[in-house]
Design an enzyme around this catalytic site. Sequence first.
Site, PDB file in Angstrom:
ATOM      1  N   GLY A  36      30.421 -30.348   3.259  1.00 42.36           N
ATOM      2  CA  GLY A  36      31.118 -30.593   5.033  1.00 42.36           C
ATOM      3  C   GLY A  36      30.116 -31.459   5.729  1.00 42.36           C
ATOM      4  O   GLY A  36      31.058 -31.460   6.518  1.00 42.36           O
ATOM      5  N   CYS A 245      63.845 -31.401  -2.376  1.00 42.81           N
ATOM      6  CA  CYS A 245      63.914 -32.891  -2.980  1.00 42.81           C
ATOM      7  C   CYS A 245      65.225 -33.153  -2.407  1.00 42.81           C
ATOM      8  O   CYS A 245      65.483 -32.679  -4.250  1.00 42.81           O
ATOM      9  CB  CYS A 245      63.195 -33.246  -3.398  1.00 42.81           C
ATOM     10  SG  CYS A 245      63.575 -35.105  -4.612  1.00 42.81           S
ATOM     11  N   CYS A 248      64.993 -34.505  -7.479  1.00 47.50           N
ATOM     12  CA  CYS A 248      64.339 -33.539  -8.289  1.00 47.50           C
ATOM     13  C   CYS A 248      64.497 -32.063  -8.075  1.00 47.50           C
ATOM     14  O   CYS A 248      64.704 -30.978  -8.206  1.00 47.50           O
ATOM     15  CB  CYS A 248      62.598 -33.471  -8.464  1.00 47.50           C
ATOM     16  SG  CYS A 248      61.648 -33.116  -6.874  1.00 47.50           S
ATOM     17  N   CYS A 270      60.169 -36.471  -2.537  1.00 46.46           N
ATOM     18  CA  CYS A 270      59.408 -36.036  -2.762  1.00 46.46           C
ATOM     19  C   CYS A 270      58.273 -36.981  -2.421  1.00 46.46           C
ATOM     20  O   CYS A 270      58.494 -38.637  -2.965  1.00 46.46           O
ATOM     21  CB  CYS A 270      58.431 -35.316  -4.419  1.00 46.46           C
ATOM     22  SG  CYS A 270      59.354 -34.712  -4.824  1.00 46.46           S
ATOM     23  N   CYS A 276      57.401 -35.256  -9.287  1.00 41.93           N
ATOM     24  CA  CYS A 276      59.071 -36.118  -8.820  1.00 41.93           C
ATOM     25  C   CYS A 276      59.460 -36.541  -9.656  1.00 41.93           C
ATOM     26  O   CYS A 276      60.174 -36.268 -10.890  1.00 41.93           O
ATOM     27  CB  CYS A 276      59.613 -36.930  -7.055  1.00 41.93           C
ATOM     28  SG  CYS A 276      60.984 -37.079  -7.193  1.00 41.93           S
TER      29      CYS A 276
END
Lengths: 326, 370
Positions: A36, A245, A248, A270, A276
Amino acid sequence: MTAQPKDIATYNFAYLDEQTKRMIRRAILKGIAIPGYQVPFASREMPMPYGWGTGGVQVTASIIGPGDVLKVIDQGADDTTNAVSIRAFFKKVANVAVTTDTASATIIQTRHRIPEHPLTAGQVLVYQVPIPEPLRFLEPRETETRKMHALEEYGLMHVKLYEDIAKHGRIATTYAYPVKVEGRYVMDPSPTPKFDNPKMHRSPALQLFGAGREKRIYAVPPFTEVVSLDFEDHPFEVQTFDQPCALCAAENVYLDEVILDDHGGHMFVCSDTDHCEKRRNAPTSPLWGGRAEGAGGGLDQSTPHSTPTPALRADPPHKGEGKEKQ
Amino acid sequence: MYVAVKGGEAAIANAHSLLADRRRGDRSVPALRLDQIVEQLALGVDRVMSEGSLYDRELAALAIAQARGDLIEAIFLVRAYRTTLPRFGYTKPIDTDNMLVERRVSATYKDLPGGQLLGPTFDYTHRLLDPELAAGGDVAEPLQRETEAQAMPRVSAILAREGLIEPDGEMPQDHIPGDITREPLEFPMARDIRLQALSRGDEGFLLALGYSTQRGYARNHPFVGEIRIGEVELELDVPELPFAVPLGTVRVTECQMVNQFKGSAKAPPQFTRGYGLVFGQSERKAMAMALCDRALRATELGEDVTAAAQDEEFVISHSDNVQATGFVEHLKLPHYVDFQAELDLVRRMRAEYDARENPVKAEEKREAAE
């Protein structure tokens, strides 16, 4: 003055010279050692503009080898113009295998998304980062923000989140949502939607972040605690979508709104195009439905709409409190 | 739709071939040669060398042609090439005292050793468009005279003899000059690093900041002590040889600003310096750089930092036009994932607002939508 323009275009494997790669690898190793923490590095000019992924490209160029398989996404999609361009760049200068399949890639360079398919040990996710400093919009001065990180002085960020709640009733940050890494550094996850934050938590993949213009590299090593900042009474929540979606039927994935006509018609599909397509082509694959659990699609299998990561209380912040609740 | 589904690759290739066509333009017009650009657009070439930090006229000319005359794009092309070059070493500091001077003017003295030399300048030309140039008429040879062996000391050295101007500034003996192309910038920075950043900084940005100091935002009462343009020799120390090896000459523009200073807790009343040095011929850039350099020395001289031009992080972080243009222009990349997140938030907050402010209308709207 003697340069013949025809002779100029000879480049090393993966474009960068080996000294530069070594310098960048050192910065990456330091970043991994201090999860970080933003490591300054002598970012080079790249043959694509600053702000278009030069940090990510330099990181990828420094770690890529001839045996690697590269995937590049932008907005979750493999075929957005900038992703196509960066993929073509590495195909040209490193002659590596490229793929759109998340599972078979060894290095995935991304802008703004984390793939829906869970990453595995040995994979490296390289993020393109525009502004690496999570405190930048609260304090524009680098000299100040470096001091704040050194002293672990993150009060300003908590005040900002609190003011959001006081004014808007919620934390009004939807992407680049700040996280705390391994209980120490507050980090900008790059402008991914906060939906993706839980996927960073204890990911088995190595996550590297490159900011070329701002000359910073940082890292989240595998299985590292990545906790989205929140308050006990306002726990972190990811975005939810009312509908699956349209292509899909996936639920609990990040969706893009596609405008269909000029009468307000729209559909949601998606954002992760590879995910997808796989679902549409092989509805019996383990992906089908299997990814419907876990808001944000993290490894954590908690029920949707709940807090997928332990709440890190801002006031007073006990160190490691989030971890105890795990 | 520029975020094409499959076919993005073909779209990009097609766009680039259209670009090549537009770059060439009408095929019945002869194509520009690089030597034409080097010779006839020399100041554009100089700017690209200066801000591209690479002294090579042909490559700069190639970049200008490739960029269709967009100088910032040309600077970017040169930088991206330059960064791949190996670093053999660092030359010794150039000695502008021994410059082969083509132009030298001082605003602080009427006459001075070495004299005032106007050289090839736009100054005192009347800005009237010249139809003869469009007609492509012949240009007469300029007058020439023998070079004089007379020394041309720098104005700052003349002032220094009286002790009225601050010294040139000393770095500690063991100071190794920084290199902004090899090390990340860190704030606050030493003056050598700052001057490097200013020298490759955007001409327009530094010009505007320099101008702002003249209009009172960190006014520092400048006089052009001297501007000189000419060729200086470069020398490199090679480990095996007992002497420095001459590498050739480069053309530079140097500007020494002399700034009035009433004194502060840190420094006595004296004239202070602002320094500008750029590749090629660019007085505007060298002067703007000198104004900014002086303004940025505010902390060192114990002045209050009140204006943008005095703020090192502000000036240096934003002076590089390759960085600036990249980040500004990246906004045209797709951002629809983040926009979706914001859209969702604004929709929710707007629905709450409508429900609160105008419950009846919000109800009608919902029914209409259903």
